[in-house]
Design an enzyme around this catalytic site. Structure first.
Site, PDB file in Angstrom:
ATOM      1  N   CYS A 115      70.789  88.342  31.007  1.00 40.62           N
ATOM      2  CA  CYS A 115      70.869  86.960  31.480  1.00 40.62           C
ATOM      3  C   CYS A 115      72.286  86.664  31.988  1.00 40.62           C
ATOM      4  CB  CYS A 115      70.495  86.002  30.352  1.00 40.62           C
ATOM      5  SG  CYS A 115      70.685  84.261  30.779  1.00 40.62           S
ATOM      6  N   CYS A 163      52.093  79.147  36.807  1.00 43.15           N
ATOM      7  CA  CYS A 163      53.375  79.176  37.521  1.00 43.15           C
ATOM      8  C   CYS A 163      54.306  80.235  36.925  1.00 43.15           C
ATOM      9  CB  CYS A 163      54.053  77.808  37.456  1.00 43.15           C
ATOM     10  SG  CYS A 163      55.663  77.741  38.271  1.00 43.15           S
ATOM     11  N   CYS A 182      52.864  75.069  31.545  1.00 41.71           N
ATOM     12  CA  CYS A 182      53.351  75.914  32.631  1.00 41.71           C
ATOM     13  C   CYS A 182      52.215  76.442  33.508  1.00 41.71           C
ATOM     14  CB  CYS A 182      54.139  77.096  32.072  1.00 41.71           C
ATOM     15  SG  CYS A 182      55.751  76.655  31.375  1.00 41.71           S
ATOM     16  N   CYS A 222      64.669  85.000  38.813  1.00 40.18           N
ATOM     17  CA  CYS A 222      65.771  85.568  38.028  1.00 40.18           C
ATOM     18  C   CYS A 222      66.326  86.820  38.716  1.00 40.18           C
ATOM     19  CB  CYS A 222      65.298  85.920  36.617  1.00 40.18           C
ATOM     20  SG  CYS A 222      66.627  86.620  35.589  1.00 40.18           S
ATOM     21  N   ASP A 229      73.868  72.093  18.993  1.00 39.66           N
ATOM     22  CA  ASP A 229      74.045  73.446  19.517  1.00 39.66           C
ATOM     23  C   ASP A 229      75.221  74.207  18.901  1.00 39.66           C
ATOM     24  OD1 ASP A 229      73.294  75.533  21.207  1.00 39.66           O
ATOM     25  OD2 ASP A 229      74.643  74.891  22.803  1.00 39.66           O
ATOM     26  N   CYS A 279      66.656  79.581  37.023  1.00 38.62           N
ATOM     27  CA  CYS A 279      65.336  79.354  36.430  1.00 38.62           C
ATOM     28  C   CYS A 279      65.092  77.883  36.125  1.00 38.62           C
ATOM     29  CB  CYS A 279      65.149  80.211  35.171  1.00 38.62           C
ATOM     30  SG  CYS A 279      66.278  79.847  33.816  1.00 38.62           S
ATOM     31  N   CYS A 283      60.079  80.494  37.580  1.00 34.64           N
ATOM     32  CA  CYS A 283      61.322  80.760  36.838  1.00 34.64           C
ATOM     33  C   CYS A 283      61.506  82.251  36.570  1.00 34.64           C
ATOM     34  CB  CYS A 283      61.349  79.968  35.540  1.00 34.64           C
ATOM     35  SG  CYS A 283      60.016  80.358  34.383  1.00 34.64           S
ATOM     36  N   CYS A 334      74.186  80.158  34.743  1.00 33.63           N
ATOM     37  CA  CYS A 334      73.219  80.361  35.830  1.00 33.63           C
ATOM     38  C   CYS A 334      72.131  79.317  35.687  1.00 33.63           C
ATOM     39  CB  CYS A 334      72.622  81.765  35.761  1.00 33.63           C
ATOM     40  SG  CYS A 334      71.367  82.097  37.028  1.00 33.63           S
ATOM     41  N   CYS A 367      62.193  75.057  38.738  1.00 30.78           N
ATOM     42  CA  CYS A 367      61.024  74.546  38.010  1.00 30.78           C
ATOM     43  C   CYS A 367      60.412  73.320  38.697  1.00 30.78           C
ATOM     44  CB  CYS A 367      61.409  74.189  36.578  1.00 30.78           C
ATOM     45  SG  CYS A 367      60.020  73.547  35.615  1.00 30.78           S
TER      46      CYS A 367
END
Length: 352
Positions: free
Chosen positions: A217, A194, A191, A201, A137, A247, A197, A244, A251
């Site tokens: 975000c 659904c 997914c 938000c 990352d 989301c 998420c 945060c 799940c």
């Protein structure tokens, strides 16, 4: 020989503490460059200028290191012991994203990647030893598309990676290597219909499924965004002061989440009282968050977030903490303090 090495690598990866490993090739995400270019062209990256830099490398892993033949993608869980969403109701406390509760994941994952990489080099032919590069990352590598191409999971409607075996509480690490290892088939989305998420938000940061506007975000706003946050958005941030998890936490695939393996992810900070956090000067901030990813945003941005949370708390007992910062040396902090006081006064719950 390569299939046998892959099998032994899989075993070794699990021994090192990773929860899953899959392999892909550097050229497996041809669609990534165009999607990244569109995202940046629309300005959805906000102040994250680094996303626009080295776009050729970020959108094309094969260009990042042309000698690489395989990309080994690994998952490391950091699953919390409890659902973090109830903390949003404790408005006198600051909510810190689960991933930042313990030690900096960059250090923990990279250390494990390097050990696995050294093992891989030792197992390669002596006459032609493997070369590796490890990424966590911090380099122009699009880990999530690569992980989906490797079959490690899929990018959900919230754009984070999901797995049928891990949920979505896990970090990604990558090992690029000159070894030609058998790739795994890519994963597809599971997914279905659904939209949990997207619906949860608070700032409506998802203009459509599988799309994120980072400018809305809360993770971006509390970590990457410099200067004042738009008042309309800060009012929606609640008591989230670093990141945060809404989301992620909502799940339903998290019923398959695995427990974190590294004690470094054990919570250190919890949900600290906002009044205590507002009183941090630079030295105290650095001491409090030494070894944490929180430290990198600096005291001023962090205290700005704390003041937004105080303004959203509706708690008159926090007014003195905000009032003490209305003349702070950092103008963004001072403005946030004045905003917090005005919010408390507007509810009739703080003295002038």
């Amino acid at each position: 020989m390569t299939q046998d090495l892959k099998s032994r690598l899989q075993t070794r990866a699990l021994t090192e503490g990773f929860a899953a490993m899959r392999i892909t090739t550097p050229d497996a995400i041809p669609q990534a460059a165009a999607r990244l270019a569109e995202f940046v062209a629309q300005g959805k990256h906000g102040q994250m200028g680094w996303m626009a830099e080295r776009m050729e490398w970020r959108g094309n892993p094969a260009a990042l290191w042309p000698q690489a033949r395989s990309v080994i993608m690994l998952a490391e869980p950091y699953t919390p012991d409890a659902n973090p969403l109830p903390l949003l109701q404790e408005t006198d406390r600051g909510v810190i994203s689960v991933y930042a509760q313990g030690k900096d994941y960059h250090d923990l994952v990279k250390r494990r990647l390097k050990r696995l990489g050294r093992w891989l080099i030792d197992q390669s032919p002596k006459a032609d030893p493997a070369e590796i590069k490890v990424f966590v990352d911090t380099a122009p590598v699009m880990e999530k598309p690569l992980a989906q191409a490797a079959g490690l999971g899929w990018q959900g409607k919230h754009t984070n990676l999901l797995s049928r075996d891990l949920g979505n509480w896990f970090f990604l690490g990558a090992i690029f290597t000159t070894l030609d290892l058998p790739p795994d088939p890519p994963e597809i989305s599971h997914c279905g219909t659904c939209t949990a998420c997207l619906d949860i938000c608070p700032t409506r940061a998802f203009p459509a499924p599988y799309q994120l506007d980072a400018r809305r975000c809360i993770s971006y706003l509390t970590i990457e965004h410099k200067g004042p946050v738009d008042p309309d958005l800060r009012a929606l941030m609640g008591n989230r002061i670093y990141g945060c998890d809404d989301c992620l936490a909502i799940c339903p695939w998290n019923k398959f989440a695995q427990a974190a393996h590294d004690i470094g992810y054990d919570p250190k900070h919890g949900a600290p009282p906002l009044a205590e956090l507002a009183a941090l000067d630079d030295a105290a901030f650095r001491s409090c968050f030494a070894g944490s990813p929180i430290k990198r945003i600096g005291r001023d941005r962090f205290v700005r977030n704390v003041l937004y949370a105080i303004g959203n708390s509706g708690n008159p007992a926090l007014a003195p903490a905000a009032r003490a910062l209305t003349t702070d040396a950092d103008e963004t902090v001072a403005e946030a303090a004045r905003w917090a006081l005005s919010r408390l006064r507007a509810t009739g719950r703080a003295a002038p």
